[in-house]
Design an enzyme around this catalytic site. Structure first.
Site, PDB file in Angstrom:
ATOM      1  N   VAL A  10       0.860  -1.184   0.000  1.00  0.00           N
ATOM      2  CA  VAL A  10       0.000   0.000   0.000  1.00  0.00           C
ATOM      3  C   VAL A  10       0.895   1.232   0.000  1.00  0.00           C
ATOM      4  O   VAL A  10       2.067   1.167   0.378  1.00  0.00           O
ATOM      5  CB  VAL A  10      -0.959   0.044   1.214  1.00  0.00           C
ATOM      6  CG1 VAL A  10      -2.028  -1.029   1.088  1.00  0.00           C
ATOM      7  CG2 VAL A  10      -0.195  -0.093   2.514  1.00  0.00           C
ATOM      8  N   SER A  11       0.347   2.373  -0.406  1.00  0.00           N
ATOM      9  CA  SER A  11       1.174   3.561  -0.646  1.00  0.00           C
ATOM     10  C   SER A  11       1.499   4.353   0.603  1.00  0.00           C
ATOM     11  O   SER A  11       2.538   5.001   0.680  1.00  0.00           O
ATOM     12  CB  SER A  11       0.484   4.487  -1.657  1.00  0.00           C
ATOM     13  OG  SER A  11       0.352   3.837  -2.901  1.00  0.00           O
ATOM     14  N   THR A  12       0.608   4.353   1.594  1.00  0.00           N
ATOM     15  CA  THR A  12       0.809   5.235   2.745  1.00  0.00           C
ATOM     16  C   THR A  12       0.779   4.458   4.050  1.00  0.00           C
ATOM     17  O   THR A  12       0.173   3.383   4.151  1.00  0.00           O
ATOM     18  CB  THR A  12      -0.285   6.323   2.807  1.00  0.00           C
ATOM     19  OG1 THR A  12      -1.551   5.692   3.080  1.00  0.00           O
ATOM     20  CG2 THR A  12      -0.377   7.073   1.488  1.00  0.00           C
TER      21      THR A  12
END
Length: 554
Positions: A10-12
């Site tokens: 996931v990005s964050t």
């Protein structure tokens, strides 16, 4: 049975903390593996890392193990290609690396099959993912810029000395603003005070000495750890403490500064005065090792590190002649390279020292001049007392809260609701240490609040001026005299015919108030002042010159 590895991302950090997306990706990949008779042998998970770059720890570990090992898996499973890469180049490069080792990349939601047509489709999907990522980034950036323009803080940890609070809620989104953290702000002020004026015993401290002083006296950073040189240097250079902060200043992906027209001004509550902050910047610049060698900064020679050659700008260095009978200030470039480097000055030390001190006595330390300077301090005494009172009140509130927490913990331990263990003991000790730090901070603020500005009558000012003159001419304590010189002067440009002296700050005003109460010289904070060419004090800095030949000052 064939073997497979799962890669999830996931990005964050916020998404990772939600603990939904990554478990869902893994669960669906495992279903896909069971349906196709794959045995899952490894999981590679990158929580909170963007796929627009290949700088992902677990991703790189997966590629390394798949390409350097003895065929550990037959396939890598991802929920979608965007989990593997959002950069078309990385997608092609790393998928081909896997393919070269007979390892297939399977996107379980975008199964395009095998062969040349599948490769084309996979490339097209990668290009769409990259485009979508860039568009999303633009929209997020635009929203964050507007958020900053409206005065709201954008998620990142605020500088030391500040904290965030929820100002309002819009839907499910909490909008945060910045406020001063009373405890941390006092440490920030203390850092500037120590660096530029010292602790009242040894004169101004360097960055390393400031770090040592803080650690030796029990101060800790936000994480509860000892201070480091890099951290204190960052505090001293951060313009947020005078209210100047900008959002969107740097491109975090490329690590470069954006054009200034793209910066978004963000108003921060002020912690230190302009005079203090800019004095620190001048000292940091002057004492940078690329500009002035550390041996000169630490030297007891009165004007070393601030006296420079007017012709080439190099520092003046002490040199001796006739077996140490005579001492001179000489252009360091001229000393190192000879006349070809610079034909700069060589002046007897006593002559330059006396000329500087004579000028300071005439321009600054005579009673009439000091009287004008202290009028500003007396006028601000009431305002400053209110400011210090508010700071002490905030700190006292934090102290009462911490004491209440300790008392409540002891009550719960006494009733048996909590069991004392190593973790709880450490927590209580941390609270008690914090209370001790608050006690010191409150005492310091109250001491500043009680500075006897109203006692600066003509007699006190005259006595203070004479005391400073005596300290400057005291050859038995050159370090103390040098500390006072550097609190008044930032630069001395010396040529064969003239010296030009300049300096934007002076520590004399509050030193005068402290002297009137304690009858001793104590370095402390001060107002800005300047003697202009017309000899009229103005709140900016000092700037004057002296002609060697004529012996006059202008």
């Amino acid at each position: 049975m064939k073997k497979a590895a799962i890669y999830a991302r996931v990005s964050t950090g916020k998404q990772a903390a939600g603990e939904l997306s990554i478990p869902d990706q893994i669960s669906r990949c495992e279903e896909y593996a069971r349906a196709r008779d794959y045995a899952i042998t490894q999981h590679y998970i990158d929580p909170g890392v963007s796929a627009r770059s290949d700088k992902r720890p677990e991703f790189q570990r997966m590629i390394r193990e798949c390409t350097l090992g003895s065929h550990p898996v037959d396939a890598v499973l991802v929920h979608s290609q965007s989990r593997f890469a959002r950069n078309t180049r990385d997608l092609l490069v790393y998928s081909e690396m896997l393919k070269d080792h007979d390892i297939q990349l399977h996107s379980i939601t975008q199964d395009v099959g095998e062969g040349d047509t599948a490769d084309i489709m996979r490339t097209m999907l990668g290009a769409f993912d990259e485009y979508q990522s860039k568009e999303t980034s633009k929209h997020v950036s635009r929203s964050m810029i507007e958020n900053a323009r409206q005065g709201f803080w954008n998620g990142a940890q605020p500088p030391f000395g500040y904290r965030t609070y929820v100002a309002e809620t819009r839907g499910a989104r909490a909008k945060k603003k910045i406020e001063i953290d009373a405890q941390e702000a006092e440490i920030v002020r203390l850092v500037f005070r120590l660096y530029f004026y010292g602790d009242g015993k040894s004169g101004p401290l360097g960055v390393k000495q400031t770090v040592s002083w803080l650690n030796e006296n029990g101060f800790v950073n936000r994480a509860g750890k000892a201070f480091r040189v890099q951290f204190v240097d960052k505090i001293l250079r951060n313009p947020a403490y005078i209210g100047e902060h900008y959002f969107n200043r740097r491109d975090s992906r490329r690590g470069v500064e954006r054009p200034k027209e793209e910066w978004v001004p963000f108003q921060m509550p002020r912690i230190v005065e302009d005079a203090v902050f800019y004095s620190a910047q001048e000292k940091l610049d002057r004492q940078h090792p690329l500009k002035t060698p550390p041996r000169l900064v630490r030297s007891d020679v009165l004007l070393t590190s601030i006296a420079t050659c007017a012709k080439c700008g190099s520092p003046l260095r002490k040199q001796s002649g006739k077996s140490g009978q005579y001492h001179y200030y000489k252009c360091s470039r001229k000393s190192d390279t000879g006349e070809t480097g610079c034909s700069g000055v060589s002046i007897p030390m006593s002559r330059l020292d006396d000329a500087v001190i004579d000028t300071l006595e005439e321009k600054l330390l005579n009673p009439a001049r000091l009287r004008k300077l202290t009028e500003t301090l007396v006028a601000r005494a009431s305002e400053r007392s209110q400011e210090y009172g508010a700071r002490a009140k905030r700190l006292d509130g934090d102290r009462r809260k911490a004491k209440s927490q300790v008392q409540e913990l002891y009550r719960l331990i006494g009733t048996g609701e909590l069991a004392m263990d190593a973790s709880l003991s450490a927590h209580i000790k941390g609270l008690q240490d914090g209370i001790e730090t608050l006690n010191r901070q409150i005492a310091y603020v109250e001491d500043q609040r009680a500075a006897p500005c109203d006692r600066l009558d003509d007699v006190a000012i005259d006595r203070f001026g004479r005391a400073v003159s005596t300290a400057l001419r005291d050859r038995s304590n050159p370090a103390f005299a040098k500390a006072y010189i550097q609190s008044i002067i930032s630069d001395i440009r010396v040529s064969e015919n003239e010296i030009r002296i300049s300096g934007p700050k002076a520590a004399l005003l509050e030193q005068a108030s402290a002297f009137s109460g304690a009858n001793q010289l104590v370095p402390s904070f001060a107002q800005e002042w300047r003697t202009s060419q017309e000899n009229v004090p103005t709140p900016a800095g000092l700037n004057y010159s002296r002609n060697w030949g004529a012996g006059t000052r202008s």
